[in-house]
Write a protein that holds these residues in place. Structure first.
Motif, PDB file in Angstrom:
ATOM      1  N   VAL A   1     -19.501 -18.864  16.627  1.00 51.01           N
ATOM      2  CA  VAL A   1     -20.197 -18.802  17.915  1.00 51.01           C
ATOM      3  C   VAL A   1     -19.810 -17.522  18.668  1.00 51.01           C
ATOM      4  CG1 VAL A   1     -20.544 -19.922  20.141  1.00 51.01           C
ATOM      5  CG2 VAL A   1     -20.404 -21.303  18.065  1.00 51.01           C
TER       6      VAL A   1
ATOM      7  N   ARG B   1     -23.839 -24.035   8.044  1.00 50.28           N
ATOM      8  CA  ARG B   1     -23.383 -24.428   9.385  1.00 50.28           C
ATOM      9  C   ARG B   1     -22.834 -23.224  10.145  1.00 50.28           C
ATOM     10  NH1 ARG B   1     -18.517 -25.796  11.642  1.00 50.28           N
ATOM     11  NH2 ARG B   1     -18.614 -27.272  13.419  1.00 50.28           N
TER      12      ARG B   1
ATOM     13  N   GLY C   1     -25.653 -21.005  11.205  1.00 56.40           N
ATOM     14  CA  GLY C   1     -26.359 -21.640  12.311  1.00 56.40           C
ATOM     15  C   GLY C   1     -25.624 -21.492  13.631  1.00 56.40           C
ATOM     16  N   LEU C   2     -24.306 -21.671  13.614  1.00 54.53           N
ATOM     17  CA  LEU C   2     -23.510 -21.496  14.833  1.00 54.53           C
ATOM     18  C   LEU C   2     -23.515 -20.038  15.284  1.00 54.53           C
ATOM     19  CD1 LEU C   2     -20.443 -23.799  14.031  1.00 54.53           C
ATOM     20  CD2 LEU C   2     -22.268 -24.215  15.707  1.00 54.53           C
TER      21      LEU C   2
ATOM     22  N   LEU D   1     -26.662 -19.536  17.007  1.00 53.59           N
ATOM     23  CA  LEU D   1     -26.591 -20.210  18.297  1.00 53.59           C
ATOM     24  C   LEU D   1     -25.855 -19.348  19.326  1.00 53.59           C
ATOM     25  CD1 LEU D   1     -27.211 -22.906  19.783  1.00 53.59           C
ATOM     26  CD2 LEU D   1     -24.929 -23.673  19.097  1.00 53.59           C
ATOM     27  N   GLY D   2     -24.787 -18.685  18.887  1.00 54.43           N
ATOM     28  CA  GLY D   2     -24.055 -17.815  19.801  1.00 54.43           C
ATOM     29  C   GLY D   2     -24.842 -16.587  20.199  1.00 54.43           C
TER      30      GLY D   2
ATOM     31  N   ALA E   1     -28.209 -16.378  20.275  1.00 53.85           N
ATOM     32  CA  ALA E   1     -29.537 -16.693  20.789  1.00 53.85           C
ATOM     33  C   ALA E   1     -29.714 -16.471  22.291  1.00 53.85           C
ATOM     34  CB  ALA E   1     -29.902 -18.134  20.427  1.00 53.85           C
TER      35      ALA E   1
END
Length: 592
Positions: free
Chosen positions: A355, A406, A409-410, A413-414, A416
């Motif tokens: 993240v 995963r 994806g994280l 997410l960080g 985005a």
């Protein structure tokens, strides 16, 4: 020096296997005391001095715990000296053990194999005695009234600051040294705003509640994006500016976000040059922190002194030197990009903090767009984090792909939040989520090439390769003068250590991820419509210079090797020349 008010000495509490971090142990076990304290032993015990400001760990089975300076530890009968901190005393209550805590140390109490962290001036739970702070240089057997906890010397904020300075003292010293040198070379520029403070004007526009720049306050017309709406379509302004035209910064705008609080205080007059110097010094400290982290993780074999030397090479032996003393929109972005790259790379190693890696990646990308391509480094670390063969790790993904997915994806997410905001802002300004403004440059010399070939094209490769690797200084003899070409200067002079990257002595785990990251970041720059003019050296190479120095760090070459020393000296000399001799936009405008 305080003394117990009790008339009779209390009998010492027998040591038990469950005692932790109290200095109590089996008879004959030594507990280290601080370098500046007196070690007193009771029956069957000895005291061994140990240095201050180190980690204090209590271990079961009679192992001692270290204590810090300016105190005295006393051992009871059949035990060892009880450790106390530089501003605290640890007292063991009945049926339990003392877990000493201090503001200058990390304290861990270990009970039956389970670590229990003890905060500064904190209390232990039931079954253990409270660790209380006392005055410096007090005896470890001084009495404390029941139910009271002495306050830490200097208060919690000051003690936290001491802990931080103790943990990051090398980074602090590097920051101060880099700041002093960069500020000195910045000279008269340091005290004045540069002639191209684009990010300052963008920040002030936001604070005034507008997304574009007020054309009435523009300091110049150099590298601004001008948008005109024709038949409902956004196009570049041509000819004389119109009142309806909208003006924007033609670069990624995250540096303006960083400057916001300072511009709020100083307005349009905020000094971007001194800000550039400060951020440059911070980038040097962050690069050392990255190197120290890699050494701790076993990714490099460099010691502290070598990591310090490599950080100073970044500061004064690369193009970073002259970029960090100028301010100006072009060079401020380069310097800030280096700082965010260090934070991104540190959190991307083995994809251990996805993240945060994503967050700093978005900051770097929205400062320098070529850094978007360094995202390959995190992806490679997420897919192949182990020391095993990369091919075998890639094959194993077929059966166990979820951990890697995963992490990716994280990471997304960080990245985005800032990425989505920037995309929306670009759509508002230029009609495209990936457009940062260079297609809308007002009255610029590069517009003809952009209109014909676009921003990126193979047509630009030869001139960029020439600027990066073939341009040499020119020498005139009447009068004697050494001059640089403002279109570029070979990396073999501005970064001579590059030679040793081609012939490394070792190829550890990070060798190929770093090279692939360099290639991914460098290629777009070599296909870009602009060489970086006006500049000293090929300034776009600064985007991947941290990765090049990391390749040298893991490559096995000793910094004491004569050839390496010569390359370092040559790089420092050439970049010293650049810091002194380069005359950019500010000097031309002000006739300095």
């Amino acid at each position: 020096m305080s003394r117990s008010k009790s008339k009779r000495p209390r009998p010492s509490t027998p040591a038990r296997p469950g005692d932790t971090a109290t200095g109590k142990g089996t008879p004959g076990t030594a507990t280290p005391a601080a370098a500046s304290e007196n070690g007193h032993t009771g029956k069957g015990g000895t005291a061994a001095p140990k240095s201050a400001a180190e980690h204090v760990q209590g271990v079961t089975g009679g192992k001692g715990a270290s204590a810090s300076a300016s105190e005295q530890g006393h051992a009871g009968k059949g035990g060892t000296a009880a450790p106390t901190s530089a501003s605290a005393q640890g007292h063991a209550g009945k049926g339990g053990s003392a877990a000493p805590s201090s503001a200058a140390e990390h304290v861990r109490g270990v009970t039956d194999g389970t670590a229990t962290p003890a905060a500064a001036a904190g209390h232990s739970s039931a079954g253990t005695a409270a660790a209380a702070s006392g005055a410096t240089a007090e005896h470890g057997n001084a009495g404390v009234p029941p139910g009271t906890t002495p306050s830490p010397s200097g208060g919690l904020p000051l003690n936290v600051l001491r802990v931080w300075l103790s943990a990051y003292r090398v980074e602090v010293v590097l920051f101060l040294v880099a700041f002093a040198v960069l500020a000195s070379f910045s000279s008269q520029r340091f005290l004045r705003q540069s002639a191209a403070p684009h990010f300052v004007y963008q920040s002030q526009a936001w604070l005034e509640g507008r997304l574009d720049i007020d054309p009435q306050v523009l300091p110049n017309l150099e590298d601004w994006a001008c948008v005109r709406v024709v038949n409902g379509e956004k196009v570049r302004c041509e000819g004389r500016p119109l009142p309806s035209d909208r003006w924007f910064v033609s670069f990624p705008s995250f540096p303006a976000v960083v400057m916001l609080p300072f511009v709020a205080l100083h307005g349009y007059q905020f000094n971007d040059t001194s800000f550039d110097v400060i951020f440059g010094a911070l980038a040097v400290a962050l690069f050392y922190s990255l190197l120290r982290f890699l050494a701790k993780e076993g990714e490099t074999a460099r010691n502290r002194n070598e990591n310090i030397a490599l950080s100073l090479i970044l500061a004064f032996g690369t193009l970073f030197f002259y970029c960090a003393i100028r301010g100006e929109v072009w060079f401020s972005a380069e310097v800030m990009g280096v700082a965010f790259t260090c934070l991104y790379a540190r959190n991307s190693v083995r994809a251990h903090r996805p993240v945060l890696a994503g967050l700093f990646f978005s900051m770097a990308t929205l400062t320098r767009t070529p850094l978007f391509f360094t995202g390959v480094f995190f992806v490679l670390e997420a897919l192949c984090p182990g020391p095993e063969s990369r091919l075998s790790q890639l094959k194993a993904l077929g059966q166990n792909w979820k951990p890697a997915a995963r992490k990716v994806g994280l990471f997304a997410l960080g990245a985005a939040p800032l990425g989505l905001l920037a995309a929306a802002y670009n759509v508002y300004r230029f009609g495209r989520p990936g457009e940062f403004g260079h297609r809308f440059l007002f009255n610029n010399r590069v517009n003809a090439d952009i209109d014909h070939w676009g921003l990126f094209h193979w047509e630009y490769l030869p001139r960029n390769l020439e600027a990066a690797f073939l341009k040499l200084p020119t020498v005139s003899f009447d009068p004697l003068r050494l001059a640089y070409d403002p279109y570029g200067l070979t990396l073999l002079l501005t970064l001579p250590l590059l030679v040793f990257l081609l012939i490394p002595k070792t190829r550890p785990r990070l060798h190929w991820p770093l090279w692939l990251t360099v290639a991914a970041c460098a290629l777009p720059g070599l296909l870009y419509q602009n060489t970086g003019y006006m500049q000293f050296g090929f300034r776009f190479s600064l985007d991947y210079t941290p990765y090049l120095l990391l390749l040298f760090a893991i490559g096995g070459w000793s910094l004491r090797n004569r050839a390496v020393l010569f390359a370092v000296a040559l790089g420092v000399l050439v970049n010293f020349w650049g810091a002194v001799a380069f005359r950019g936009y500010t000097e031309l405008v002000r006739n300095w």
